[in-house]
Write a protein that holds these residues in place. Structure first.
Motif, PDB file in Angstrom:
ATOM      1  N   GLU A 188       0.835  -1.202   0.000  1.00  0.00           N
ATOM      2  CA  GLU A 188       0.000   0.000   0.000  1.00  0.00           C
ATOM      3  C   GLU A 188       0.869   1.249   0.000  1.00  0.00           C
ATOM      4  OE1 GLU A 188      -4.061  -1.655   2.243  1.00  0.00           O
ATOM      5  OE2 GLU A 188      -2.594  -0.469   3.384  1.00  0.00           O
ATOM      6  N   MET A 189       1.925   1.227   0.795  1.00  0.00           N
ATOM      7  CA  MET A 189       2.829   2.376   0.848  1.00  0.00           C
ATOM      8  C   MET A 189       3.480   2.626  -0.515  1.00  0.00           C
ATOM      9  SD  MET A 189       4.695   1.852   4.548  1.00  0.00           S
ATOM     10  CE  MET A 189       5.495   3.470   4.546  1.00  0.00           C
ATOM     11  N   LEU A 190       3.926   1.577  -1.170  1.00  0.00           N
ATOM     12  CA  LEU A 190       4.567   1.722  -2.488  1.00  0.00           C
ATOM     13  C   LEU A 190       3.605   2.328  -3.508  1.00  0.00           C
ATOM     14  CD1 LEU A 190       6.618  -1.590  -2.855  1.00  0.00           C
ATOM     15  CD2 LEU A 190       7.534   0.738  -2.744  1.00  0.00           C
ATOM     16  N   ALA A 191       2.358   1.867  -3.497  1.00  0.00           N
ATOM     17  CA  ALA A 191       1.365   2.387  -4.436  1.00  0.00           C
ATOM     18  C   ALA A 191       1.105   3.869  -4.192  1.00  0.00           C
ATOM     19  CB  ALA A 191       0.066   1.595  -4.325  1.00  0.00           C
ATOM     20  N   ALA A 192       1.005   4.256  -2.932  1.00  0.00           N
ATOM     21  CA  ALA A 192       0.762   5.661  -2.597  1.00  0.00           C
ATOM     22  C   ALA A 192       1.950   6.529  -2.977  1.00  0.00           C
ATOM     23  CB  ALA A 192       0.440   5.804  -1.116  1.00  0.00           C
ATOM     24  N   VAL A 193       3.161   6.054  -2.690  1.00  0.00           N
ATOM     25  CA  VAL A 193       4.369   6.814  -3.027  1.00  0.00           C
ATOM     26  C   VAL A 193       4.490   6.996  -4.542  1.00  0.00           C
ATOM     27  CG1 VAL A 193       6.889   6.673  -3.088  1.00  0.00           C
ATOM     28  CG2 VAL A 193       5.677   6.234  -0.964  1.00  0.00           C
ATOM     29  N   GLY A 194       4.154   5.954  -5.297  1.00  0.00           N
ATOM     30  CA  GLY A 194       4.216   6.059  -6.759  1.00  0.00           C
ATOM     31  C   GLY A 194       3.277   7.115  -7.291  1.00  0.00           C
ATOM     32  N   THR A 195       2.116   7.230  -6.689  1.00  0.00           N
ATOM     33  CA  THR A 195       1.146   8.235  -7.127  1.00  0.00           C
ATOM     34  C   THR A 195       1.616   9.640  -6.764  1.00  0.00           C
ATOM     35  OG1 THR A 195      -0.640   6.628  -6.837  1.00  0.00           O
ATOM     36  CG2 THR A 195      -1.264   8.944  -7.020  1.00  0.00           C
ATOM     37  N   VAL A 196       2.179   9.807  -5.574  1.00  0.00           N
ATOM     38  CA  VAL A 196       2.719  11.110  -5.182  1.00  0.00           C
ATOM     39  C   VAL A 196       3.791  11.550  -6.181  1.00  0.00           C
ATOM     40  CG1 VAL A 196       4.054  12.368  -3.444  1.00  0.00           C
ATOM     41  CG2 VAL A 196       2.224  10.842  -2.720  1.00  0.00           C
ATOM     42  N   ASN A 197       4.665  10.654  -6.544  1.00  0.00           N
ATOM     43  CA  ASN A 197       5.729  10.990  -7.488  1.00  0.00           C
ATOM     44  C   ASN A 197       5.166  11.383  -8.840  1.00  0.00           C
ATOM     45  OD1 ASN A 197       8.688  10.958  -8.279  1.00  0.00           O
ATOM     46  ND2 ASN A 197       7.872   9.483  -9.728  1.00  0.00           N
ATOM     47  N   ALA A 198       4.159  10.646  -9.329  1.00  0.00           N
ATOM     48  CA  ALA A 198       3.563  10.961 -10.622  1.00  0.00           C
ATOM     49  C   ALA A 198       2.909  12.343 -10.608  1.00  0.00           C
ATOM     50  CB  ALA A 198       2.533   9.893 -10.997  1.00  0.00           C
ATOM     51  N   LEU A 199       2.283  12.699  -9.492  1.00  0.00           N
ATOM     52  CA  LEU A 199       1.631  13.999  -9.382  1.00  0.00           C
ATOM     53  C   LEU A 199       2.647  15.136  -9.346  1.00  0.00           C
ATOM     54  CD1 LEU A 199      -1.064  13.094  -6.708  1.00  0.00           C
ATOM     55  CD2 LEU A 199      -1.536  13.839  -9.038  1.00  0.00           C
ATOM     56  N   VAL A 200       3.633  15.016  -8.475  1.00  0.00           N
ATOM     57  CA  VAL A 200       4.589  16.103  -8.251  1.00  0.00           C
ATOM     58  C   VAL A 200       5.581  16.242  -9.395  1.00  0.00           C
ATOM     59  CG1 VAL A 200       6.398  16.956  -6.709  1.00  0.00           C
ATOM     60  CG2 VAL A 200       4.344  15.922  -5.746  1.00  0.00           C
ATOM     61  N   ALA A 201       6.091  15.128  -9.894  1.00  0.00           N
ATOM     62  CA  ALA A 201       7.164  15.175 -10.893  1.00  0.00           C
ATOM     63  C   ALA A 201       6.659  15.245 -12.324  1.00  0.00           C
ATOM     64  CB  ALA A 201       8.069  13.949 -10.729  1.00  0.00           C
ATOM     65  N   GLU A 202       5.405  14.838 -12.561  1.00  0.00           N
ATOM     66  CA  GLU A 202       4.920  14.778 -13.942  1.00  0.00           C
ATOM     67  C   GLU A 202       3.698  15.663 -14.186  1.00  0.00           C
ATOM     68  OE1 GLU A 202       4.423  10.654 -14.998  1.00  0.00           O
ATOM     69  OE2 GLU A 202       6.284  10.088 -13.976  1.00  0.00           O
ATOM     70  N   GLU A 203       2.586  15.358 -13.521  1.00  0.00           N
ATOM     71  CA  GLU A 203       1.350  16.077 -13.829  1.00  0.00           C
ATOM     72  C   GLU A 203       1.450  17.566 -13.499  1.00  0.00           C
ATOM     73  OE1 GLU A 203      -3.488  15.646 -13.207  1.00  0.00           O
ATOM     74  OE2 GLU A 203      -2.128  14.224 -12.243  1.00  0.00           O
ATOM     75  N   MET A 204       1.998  17.902 -12.343  1.00  0.00           N
ATOM     76  CA  MET A 204       2.134  19.310 -11.987  1.00  0.00           C
ATOM     77  C   MET A 204       3.097  20.025 -12.928  1.00  0.00           C
ATOM     78  SD  MET A 204       2.116  19.064  -7.811  1.00  0.00           S
ATOM     79  CE  MET A 204       2.353  20.822  -7.535  1.00  0.00           C
ATOM     80  N   GLN A 205       4.096  19.311 -13.428  1.00  0.00           N
ATOM     81  CA  GLN A 205       5.059  19.903 -14.342  1.00  0.00           C
ATOM     82  C   GLN A 205       4.401  20.317 -15.656  1.00  0.00           C
ATOM     83  OE1 GLN A 205       8.020  20.768 -13.408  1.00  0.00           O
ATOM     84  NE2 GLN A 205       8.522  21.663 -15.391  1.00  0.00           N
ATOM     85  N   LEU A 206       3.426  19.546 -16.112  1.00  0.00           N
ATOM     86  CA  LEU A 206       2.676  19.914 -17.317  1.00  0.00           C
ATOM     87  C   LEU A 206       2.009  21.266 -17.122  1.00  0.00           C
ATOM     88  CD1 LEU A 206       1.264  19.216 -20.091  1.00  0.00           C
ATOM     89  CD2 LEU A 206      -0.592  18.278 -18.697  1.00  0.00           C
ATOM     90  N   HIS A 207       1.415  21.478 -15.947  1.00  0.00           N
ATOM     91  CA  HIS A 207       0.767  22.756 -15.666  1.00  0.00           C
ATOM     92  C   HIS A 207       1.780  23.896 -15.671  1.00  0.00           C
ATOM     93  CE1 HIS A 207      -2.250  19.912 -14.482  1.00  0.00           C
ATOM     94  NE2 HIS A 207      -3.086  20.830 -14.012  1.00  0.00           N
TER      95      HIS A 207
END
Length: 225
Positions: A72-91
């Motif tokens: 569960e921790m790994l899944a949550a950490v992966g999502t945090v990384n995708a949000l901060v490093a990728e999706e927010m960067q698009l904005h």
């Protein structure tokens, strides 16, 4: 278009009823697909969505705290990384092209609709367990996956192709599937294999529906720069 994002999500989506359609086929969404959305409205939405993602990332970080297993921790950490490093960067990149600096973007004042949604999600996590939090988080993650995939095949304009492509591409769709698996696992671990018959199930579905309704209001806000 219905995507396969897991059993629990599919059941919650069904329970949300018309609210789900109101969200995934909102006028703002359709205007992204046919290119009629005014650029001013799109930039306004992106700025508010960036602020939303700041809080959304914090909510996913809270999911790490609420996790009961390493998986569960790994899944949550992966999502945090995708949000901060990728999706927010698009904005950041899109707004920079319009002359909006990263500093100005981060300092964007929250609209009430944004405030209501983000604090609802965080409160679901603060007052409940991981499952309560995931019920509030799932509409955003999977809803954007559904929207991106549908618009990729139905869009009649290339004007917002970059935005559509972000949520239609394989890695985002894989993220949706991963969150769906996390939701299924969390429900099974906490409620048992027949989780839909648990006394908690309807409360979880209400949380999911409320988050969906708040997504509708977020789109409405986007139409009012």
């Amino acid at each position: 278009m219905t995507r396969e994002y897991g059993r629990a999500f599919a059941a919650m989506r069904t329970e949300a009823g018309e609210a789900w359609r109101d969200y995934t086929r909102h006028a703002f969404v359709e205007a992204l697909g046919d290119g009629t959305l005014p650029h001013e409205a799109f930039l306004h939405y992106l700025q508010q969505d960036y602020v939303f993602l700041v809080h959304f990332s914090r909510a996913w970080a809270l999911a790490v705290v609420k996790s009961e297993t390493h998986a569960e921790m790994l899944a949550a950490v992966g999502t945090v990384n995708a949000l901060v490093a990728e999706e927010m960067q698009l904005h950041v990149e899109t707004c920079a092209k319009a002359g909006i600096s990263g500093e100005a973007l981060f300092a964007t004042a929250e609209r009430p609709e944004n405030l209501a949604y983000t604090r609802f999600v965080l409160e679901a996590g603060y007052s409940g367990d991981l499952l309560d939090l995931l019920a509030a988080l799932a509409p955003c993650v999977m809803g954007y996956g559904e929207i991106g995939a549908r618009l990729q095949s139905e869009a009649t304009s290339e004007r917002y192709a970059d935005w559509i492509g972000t949520y239609a591409r394989k890695d985002y769709q894989q993220s949706c599937a991963a969150v769906g698996a996390l939701l299924d696992g969390a429900a099974t671990r906490r409620l048992g294999p027949e989780f839909e018959s648990s006394p908690r199930w309807q409360r979880l579905c209400r949380t999911f529906r409320t988050a969906t309704e708040l997504e509708v209001q977020f789109w409405q806000m986007g139409l009012r720069p």
